[in-house]
Design a protein around this motif. Sequence first.
Motif, short mmCIF file in Angstrom:
data_model
loop_
_atom_site.label_atom_id
_atom_site.label_comp_id
_atom_site.label_asym_id
_atom_site.label_seq_id
_atom_site.Cartn_x
_atom_site.Cartn_y
_atom_site.Cartn_z
N VAL A 120 0.86 -1.18 0.00
CA VAL A 120 0.00 0.00 0.00
C VAL A 120 0.90 1.23 0.00
O VAL A 120 2.10 1.15 0.28
CB VAL A 120 -0.96 0.04 1.21
N GLY A 134 -3.35 -0.74 5.97
CA GLY A 134 -3.23 0.64 5.50
C GLY A 134 -1.96 1.25 6.06
O GLY A 134 -1.14 0.57 6.68
N TYR A 146 -5.87 1.03 -3.93
CA TYR A 146 -6.56 0.18 -2.95
C TYR A 146 -7.19 -1.00 -3.69
O TYR A 146 -7.63 -0.87 -4.83
CB TYR A 146 -7.62 0.97 -2.16
N GLN A 198 -13.34 5.90 -2.49
CA GLN A 198 -12.67 4.82 -1.78
C GLN A 198 -13.45 4.41 -0.52
O GLN A 198 -13.59 3.21 -0.24
CB GLN A 198 -11.24 5.21 -1.37
N ILE A 220 -5.78 -0.66 1.72
CA ILE A 220 -6.39 0.64 1.49
C ILE A 220 -5.33 1.75 1.41
O ILE A 220 -4.19 1.58 1.83
CB ILE A 220 -7.45 0.97 2.57
N ASP A 221 -5.75 2.88 0.90
CA ASP A 221 -4.89 4.05 0.67
C ASP A 221 -5.32 5.15 1.63
O ASP A 221 -6.26 5.90 1.36
CB ASP A 221 -5.04 4.49 -0.79
#
Length: 328
Positions: free
Chosen positions: A122, A215, A151, A195, A169-170
Amino acid sequence: MKLKSFLTAVHVFLCLASFSLASQENINSEYYQQHPIVGLETSDDSFSFLVIGDWGRNGHYHQRTVAKWMDITAQKVDAEFVATTGDNFYSNGIASTQDPYWRSSFEDVYTGPHLFIDWHAVLGNHDYRGNWQAQIDYSEISRRWEMLAPYYVKNVDVSEDITALLLFIDTSPLNPAYRERDKYAEAMRQDGETQLKWIDKQLSESDADWKIVVGHHPLYSSGKRYGKTSGIRDVLEPLFEKHGVDAYFAGHEHDLQHNRAADLKVEHFVSGAGSELRPVKQREFTKFAQSQAGFAVVSVSSAKCLVQFVNDSGEVIYHYALSLKKDK
């Protein structure tokens, strides 16, 4: 040849020479037998992977010793992949898929045979200071670098009747603390609302037995950013709690942590000790926090999700087992 191009060529040559020397070490079955990991719990019935964060520093600080024990650990637990929690390249990301940092910070550091598995990465805030798209594009060049998008989701069959959902996830575009900071303008140009809807959809529609999110930014910190994580926490914690996320793995803090807020369900782990370290303290929600270089080993089975922290001396310094929730 321009001076910059010449210096780049020299740098690449030196990196290749360094790799050639390092690869002369004879790694075989005896090597792994001679390097036990004190306290490591293994199981043939588990699906295991490693989690490392904040690592890309051209082999400096503790990066190479962490890489050594990652390889040994991956062999002993039969790791399926490596997950990164971001800040893959310091201090300003990378310029392109041809940037020499790919060799000096990744390819020539993680050379152990059991680290040639998929790496699911990520983005961290430092990655956004460079060409973040190049990290996605590198998936077309490297067999082991598997970063499909800022993501993405990975579904895993742990056993015949147990499944796991992993969301990568970002978090930088979701972090309110970056809205007024010019150096993160590129992150703020990403569509955070889309997102968030995607995260909500993935979690709500999944019937996986285990739900794990990876993340960059921690929602709780026992380290440098203690008391400064409420912005990103307010964005993500309601979703995680609502949908029964079992564990969230983050980086950003250069240490190893396990935090658990009172009366909440999600277990919060920080694995950001891939190279440089910073101090930590005991906080009101801290279950474990140490400023030691290392990484996390996650082993998922039908009964439990075991998280172990391994330091760069080959010792398990913490382990915690999550029980499978039957009321999801």
